[in-house]
Design a protein around this motif. Structure first.
Motif, PDB file in Angstrom:
ATOM      1  N   GLU A 169     -39.321   8.933 -13.991  1.00  9.89           N
ATOM      2  CA  GLU A 169     -38.106   8.373 -13.374  1.00  9.89           C
ATOM      3  C   GLU A 169     -38.643   7.560 -12.272  1.00  9.89           C
ATOM      4  OE1 GLU A 169     -35.048   7.467 -10.585  1.00  9.89           O
ATOM      5  OE2 GLU A 169     -36.469   9.229 -10.333  1.00  9.89           O
TER       6      GLU A 169
ATOM      7  N   SER B  71     -40.798   4.428 -13.147  1.00 11.35           N
ATOM      8  CA  SER B  71     -39.879   3.314 -13.675  1.00 11.35           C
ATOM      9  C   SER B  71     -39.195   2.539 -12.489  1.00 11.35           C
ATOM     10  CB  SER B  71     -38.900   3.916 -14.650  1.00 11.35           C
ATOM     11  OG  SER B  71     -38.075   4.842 -14.170  1.00 11.35           O
TER      12      SER B  71
ATOM     13  N   ALA C  36     -41.379   6.437 -20.006  1.00 11.75           N
ATOM     14  CA  ALA C  36     -40.589   5.108 -19.390  1.00 11.75           C
ATOM     15  C   ALA C  36     -40.894   3.626 -19.832  1.00 11.75           C
ATOM     16  CB  ALA C  36     -41.077   5.124 -17.600  1.00 11.75           C
TER      17      ALA C  36
END
Length: 342
Positions: free
Chosen positions: A84, A87, A112
């Protein structure tokens, strides 16, 4: 202290020949501290992430920030957390400071949809060299001998394998990711094997590893070879994308703990010119390119040279290499970003 933000690239085109922040995911270990010092002293923004509030690296004047993060031992949670942040650009390059850090970064980029930058191996290449059984298969295909080994998944299979290989044998994890600090040990006879052979407890899940090898928790068994005529030689460097060695250095292991199958505790610098051709073949066939440490078991009586471990990362004694001019953190940064540091 806050999180870092990558200064170059995006999820589609990461780090295209520009400077990038560097994340150190395990600032409590010697390789993490070495990367903080080596890169931060050259004005690279280095940000540490740790589940500990007081890792050793937080006290370095070259560190820009320290942010709380999941433990790398909780592999799947750490990968989701890192994917997370990568990205969204909150984490840039991840320094290759441990097996856990390297494999978490590769899995996070895969999850990602981020292509690894040049010089940073992806998940497939890392799996090849993370699993000692796969390494042996790949090296056999190019004619490189390795120490005879087996992959038993039951006590009966382990007894049969040990009888075939001949005692003593050594038990060790197929991969260090997921089994914590477990390093295995030497087994001298059947009764000892019956007492110690077991599936390693897995600390946190590792879905990508178990998807490739459902028997990942079972030990690998190798013939144990040691004696006055043998040495463990460490060759460390950076292999460029065209197969050239950008930098290389080596040392001889003098002591380890626990004895026979432990982590090196004492090293001395040694000449390694005679091992360089073998090193390039092994690294190119398994990892492909990037920063590495290759451990060779050298039998001076017979002339045999067996690759026994390939680490796609920095290692405990990396400060020794940096101190004598083999600046692996700077070479890794150049591979990943195209930027050559002063």
């Amino acid at each position: 202290m806050g999180e870092g933000r990558s200064t170059a690239g995006s999820a589609a085109t990461p780090w295209p020949g520009e400077r990038s922040d560097v994340a150190v995911l395990d600032p409590d270990g010697p390789p993490g501290v070495a990367f903080i010092r080596a890169l931060g002293s050259r004005d690279v923004d280095v940000h540490a992430f740790s589940s500990s509030s007081r890792p050793a690296g937080r006290y370095s004047s070259h560190l820009r920030s320290l942010t709380e993060s999941p433990s790398l031992l909780d592999t799947d949670r750490a990968v989701d957390w890192l994917a997370e942040r990568m990205s969204t650009g909150r984490v840039g390059l991840v320094a290759p400071t441990s097996d856990y850090a390297v494999f978490a970064a590769a899995a996070a980029m895969e999850h990602a949809g981020i292509e690894p930058p040049a010089g940073v191996p992806g998940n497939d290449a890392l799996w090849t060299c993370r699993h000692k059984g796969v390494v042996a298969e790949r090296l056999a295909a190019i004619g490189v001998d390795t120490v005879p080994q087996r992959l038993p998944t039951s006590l009966d299979a382990a007894i049969a394998a040990a009888d075939e290989l001949g005692y003593p044998v050594i038990l060790k994890p197929r991969t260090h990711v997921g089994v914590g600090l477990e390093r295995g040990g030497v087994v001298h006879d059947r009764s000892e094997l019956e007492a110690v052979f077991r599936e390693y407890p897995i600390e946190g899940a590792d879905r990508s590893g178990f998807a490739r090898d459902p028997d990942l928790g079972w030990p690998l068994m190798q013939s144990f070879r040691a004696g006055p005529g043998t040495d463990v030689i460490s060759v460390a460097g950076c292999l460029g994308p065209d197969g050239e060695l950008w930098s290389v250095g080596g040392c001889r292991k003098l002591a380890q703990w626990p004895p026979g199958a432990g982590i090196g505790t004492l090293f001395e610098v040694c000449e390694i010119d005679e091992y360089l051709d073998l090193t390039k073949r092994v690294v190119a066939a398994t990892l492909g390119h990037g920063i590495f440490e290759l451990e060779l078991l050298v039998d001076h009586d017979t002339g045999s040279r067996f690759p026994i471990d390939l680490n796609p990362r920095a290692y405990g004694q990396v400060s020794l290499e940096v101190a004598r001019g083999n600046d692996l953190p700077a070479h890794w940064y150049r591979l990943a970003t195209g930027v050559e540091l002063d």
